[in-house]
Design an enzyme around this catalytic site. Structure first.
Site, PDB file in Angstrom:
ATOM      1  N   ASP A   1       0.807  -1.223   0.000  1.00 17.94           N
ATOM      2  CA  ASP A   1       0.000   0.000   0.000  1.00 17.94           C
ATOM      3  C   ASP A   1       0.844   1.278   0.000  1.00 17.94           C
ATOM      4  O   ASP A   1       0.368   2.334  -0.383  1.00 17.94           O
ATOM      5  CB  ASP A   1      -0.952   0.021   1.203  1.00 17.94           C
ATOM      6  CG  ASP A   1      -0.205  -0.063   2.533  1.00 17.94           C
ATOM      7  OD1 ASP A   1       1.029  -0.281   2.511  1.00 17.94           O
ATOM      8  OD2 ASP A   1      -0.846   0.083   3.585  1.00 17.94           O
TER       9      ASP A   1
ATOM     10  N   ARG B   1      -5.556   4.648   5.713  1.00 19.38           N
ATOM     11  CA  ARG B   1      -5.774   4.349   4.298  1.00 19.38           C
ATOM     12  C   ARG B   1      -6.600   5.430   3.627  1.00 19.38           C
ATOM     13  O   ARG B   1      -7.224   6.262   4.267  1.00 19.38           O
ATOM     14  CB  ARG B   1      -6.477   2.991   4.160  1.00 19.38           C
ATOM     15  CG  ARG B   1      -5.656   1.827   4.680  1.00 19.38           C
ATOM     16  CD  ARG B   1      -4.401   1.639   3.845  1.00 19.38           C
ATOM     17  NE  ARG B   1      -4.751   1.437   2.454  1.00 19.38           N
ATOM     18  CZ  ARG B   1      -4.783   0.256   1.846  1.00 19.38           C
ATOM     19  NH1 ARG B   1      -4.437  -0.825   2.504  1.00 19.38           N
ATOM     20  NH2 ARG B   1      -5.125   0.152   0.572  1.00 19.38           N
TER      21      ARG B   1
ATOM     22  N   TYR C   1      -0.161  -3.320  10.605  1.00 20.55           N
ATOM     23  CA  TYR C   1       0.872  -4.343  10.435  1.00 20.55           C
ATOM     24  C   TYR C   1       1.241  -4.830  11.823  1.00 20.55           C
ATOM     25  O   TYR C   1       1.667  -4.043  12.663  1.00 20.55           O
ATOM     26  CB  TYR C   1       2.125  -3.755   9.783  1.00 20.55           C
ATOM     27  CG  TYR C   1       2.021  -3.578   8.298  1.00 20.55           C
ATOM     28  CD1 TYR C   1       1.942  -4.687   7.465  1.00 20.55           C
ATOM     29  CD2 TYR C   1       2.008  -2.316   7.729  1.00 20.55           C
ATOM     30  CE1 TYR C   1       1.852  -4.527   6.094  1.00 20.55           C
ATOM     31  CE2 TYR C   1       1.916  -2.151   6.360  1.00 20.55           C
ATOM     32  CZ  TYR C   1       1.839  -3.266   5.547  1.00 20.55           C
ATOM     33  OH  TYR C   1       1.741  -3.120   4.202  1.00 20.55           O
TER      34      TYR C   1
ATOM     35  N   PRO D   1       7.687  -5.649   5.249  1.00 13.68           N
ATOM     36  CA  PRO D   1       6.926  -4.482   4.798  1.00 13.68           C
ATOM     37  C   PRO D   1       7.192  -3.227   5.632  1.00 13.68           C
ATOM     38  O   PRO D   1       6.614  -2.179   5.353  1.00 13.68           O
ATOM     39  CB  PRO D   1       5.470  -4.933   4.957  1.00 13.68           C
ATOM     40  CG  PRO D   1       5.499  -5.936   6.037  1.00 13.68           C
ATOM     41  CD  PRO D   1       6.845  -6.589   6.008  1.00 13.68           C
TER      42      PRO D   1
END
Ligand code: FAD
Length: 624
Positions: free
Chosen positions: A69, A253, A262, A345
């Protein structure tokens, strides 16, 4: 955006008027995998009507949910070259600040330790944003469909095998299972094949390569949720390190409500897979709630979640040529993205680095196929990108260690914050610097343009276009069209008239290098596109007095291209100040089709530029 060069046509100008034949049999380039790497490469190649390309994907259609993302500033600069940066910027969450939370010194379970600016000023004209990988895929698919190749993926095609034959015009043979049919395979022959088929790459396996590196694999939980919480920084990117419940990264987001979490889970045993742990979304929510105590954390909806394992691993080489054969055998098989490197990530690099691999490779394949570069250019792909992947893995290891460590003292906690700040340039993707090679010159004349570091990406700055007084970002003229750019910054007194340094430079360029590399009947800027920035105000220059190369006649209708010349913007600092260009002497930059600065030269040194291109394109070559 320029259009109508070949005559007025009504309708959407982003749909190319040029149309290539749809390949019926053998192709120039076959791409396996429709992730960010495959789609970047396919988009790049789709702009050339003389290149045939296919992209095959195992899935039955476009990605709908999840995965990466984070989109770094550098990736949005690249999206601008493909013409869809604005769409991404409009839809995405913008990461402007980051906050750090950990146990408070007053005994509080969690307290905000710091809140910092995310991207330093003038690092890029583009923001750092968060947007679903699936939406990035959509923008690429739209670009490809409107390109001259009208390229659309072949879904339901699972690669089974790859063979490289010793001879033939199309030495690569790939066989796919057709998953949308009861039974049956399809075999496609190609000049080049690029495996963008992810961490478990079949192409990599067929090349006999493997990912090497850390075997202790880390399990991660990731979820996109619509939360109900009183945690105050839920709309900021947050790194939270609790005293005894673990760590979590909150990424707000797009859309204003959803957040990504996460959550670092345990390390997996040697032979264990993520699936063996039977992780559930409820477990992840429970873990997040425990870390965020004393704040309330409820989840109204889980949009997507996954538990996946990550190792920091790297392939020895990103093509099919061994060290002993390098220079005598041409690479025909390549891998890009997760197929050749994987990492955690935490640094938000997965999608970005994969796209950067493909952007590096795409123009090189096109140049060799179109007879605009010697095949040796293809060897630079593995050399350049493997080096960058290695740097990323080293960075990721440090970042992962600092993130997972429980800080025992304030000094230890501050170390993580300071590491994060210090490496902001790196995670923005703008620190990539290629070493000297046939594509990157030595920096003998760096002092002429200190802000344009040889080997680094062209750093945009505002200018005003002379002909129509439009303020623009100079970097936005560097489109993903496979062309090299020569960008000349004029010395102070030069107003572009006859006998001045810029006019002399244009004259020698047009009679020498450009005459040599430009195909007959093609526009003079078809291979190398010259742009000039003068120091005078746009009202002080007379465009009719400039060298004809700066207002070239182009296309079947013989129209003038007025968009080659720029003047300083009107801000407190102009491009000469911002990028530390020598005002007295000026400077010339050679910029690669993927926007990296290859050399800085004095305005009088046309022969240096000529000799640089002499190694890449000694003359017009026969198309591959
Ligand atoms: P991929 O995106 O993996 O694309 C590879 C494509 O190849 C896939 O579409 C696959 O279906 C196709 N393919 C594979 N094998 C074949 C075959 N034999 N034949 C035909 N097609 C094939 N990164 C983050 O930064 N943050 C995250 O939260 C995150 N979450 C992730 C969650 C999951 C479940 C996965 C798998 C990855 C995640 N990543 C995340 C990693 C990130 O998505 C990748 O770094 C990025 O997508 C790499 O792009 P790529 O194009 O190299 O490969």
């Amino acid at each position: 955006m320029q259009y109508h060069l070949e005559g007025f046509r009504p309708g959407d100008p982003s749909v190319s008027l040029e149309r290539a034949q749809v390949p019926a049999g053998d192709v120039d380039v076959l791409i396996v995998g429709c992730g960010p790497a495959g789609l970047t490469l396919a988009s790049q190649l789709s702009v050339f009507s003389d290149i045939s390309v296919r992209i095959a994907e195992r899935k039955s259609g476009p990605l709908q949910f999840g995965q990466a993302d984070g989109i770094a500033c550098r990736s949005i600069e690249m999206f601008e070259a493909f013409g869809f940066a604005e769409k991404v910027i409009k839809e995405a969450y913008h990461v402007n600040e980051v906050s750090f939370w950990r146990p408070g010194s007053d005994g509080a379970r969690l307290a905000r330790a710091d809140r910092i600016q995310d991207v330093e000023d003038d690092l890029s004209e583009m923001p750092h944003v968060i947007l679903s990988q699936a939406r990035v895929h959509d923008f690429y698919l739209d670009f490809m469909a409107k390109s001259p190749c009208r390229l659309r993926p072949d879904y339901n095609r699972e690669l089974l095998s790859v063979r490289r034959h010793a001879e033939g015009t199309h030495p690569i043979e790939a066989t796919f299972a057709c998953l949308d049919q009861e039974s049956g395979n399809e075999t496609i022959r190609a000049k080049y094949l690029v495996g963008c088929d992810g961490a478990r790459s079949k192409v990599r396996a067929e090349m006999g390569h493997s990912l090497k590196g850390q075997s202790a694999r880390q399990l991660w939980g990731v979820m996109d949720v619509l939360p109900r919480t009183n945690f105050p920084d839920i709309r900021l990117k947050c790194a939270i390190q609790s005293a005894d419940q673990g760590s979590i990264l909150i990424i707000p987001r797009e859309g204003g409500y959803m957040v990504r979490l996460y959550i670092e889970l345990d390390a997996l045993d040697e032979a264990e897979r993520a699936a063996d742990r039977n992780i559930t979304s409820e477990q992840l929510i429970g873990k997040a709630r425990a870390i965020l105590q004393p704040y309330a954390f409820e989840v109204a909806e889980v949009a997507w979640w996954s538990a996946y394992e990550i190792g920091q691993r790297l392939c020895d080489t990103f093509d099919d040529v061994s060290a002993k054969d390098r220079g005598s055998v041409r690479p025909r098989l390549f891998i890009a993205g997760d197929a050749c490197h994987t990492h955690s990530p935490k640094a938000g690099q997965g999608m970005n680095v994969s796209m950067a691999d493909a952007f590096n490779l795409g123009w090189k394949l096109a140049a060799v196929l179109r007879g605009q570069a010697v095949p040796a250019v293809l060897d630079t792909y593995s050399e350049e990108r493997r080096g960058k992947a290695k740097e990323l893995i080293d960075f990721d290891k440090d970042m992962a260690r600092l993130f997972s460590e429980k800080p025992k003292t304030d000094a230890e906690a501050a170390q993580f914050q300071s590491y994060f700040k210090k490496h902001g340039r790196y995670t923005a993707g703008v620190e990539t610097r290629y070493d000297p090679s046939m594509l990157t010159g030595r920096n003998r004349h760096q002092a002429l343009a200190e802000g344009y570091v040889v080997g680094k990406r062209f750093h945009s700055a505002p200018v005003i276009r002379l002909a129509d007084a439009k303020p623009i970002q100079l970097g936005h003229v560097l489109k993903a069209d496979g062309r090299w750019r020569i960008i000349a910054f004029a010395p102070r007194a030069d107003i572009g008239e006859k006998d001045g340094p810029v006019a002399g430079f244009c004259e020698r360029l047009s009679t020498g290098l450009l005459a040599r590399v430009t195909p007959k009947k093609a526009d003079i800027d078809a291979v190398i596109d010259l742009r000039v920035v003068f120091q005078q105000s746009h009202r002080a220059l007379d465009i009719t007095k400039l060298h004809p190369l700066l207002r070239p006649t182009k296309g079947a209708l013989g129209l003038t291209d007025y968009e080659k010349v720029f003047c300083p913007g009107l801000g407190p600092q102009d491009i000469f100040d911002m990028r530390r260009i020598d005002r007295e002497k000026g400077a010339v930059l050679v910029v690669r089709p993927d926007q990296y600065v290859s050399m800085v030269a004095p305005v009088s040194h046309v022969e240096d530029i000529d000799s640089f291109f002499g190694h890449i394109c000694p003359a017009q070559l026969r198309p591959d």
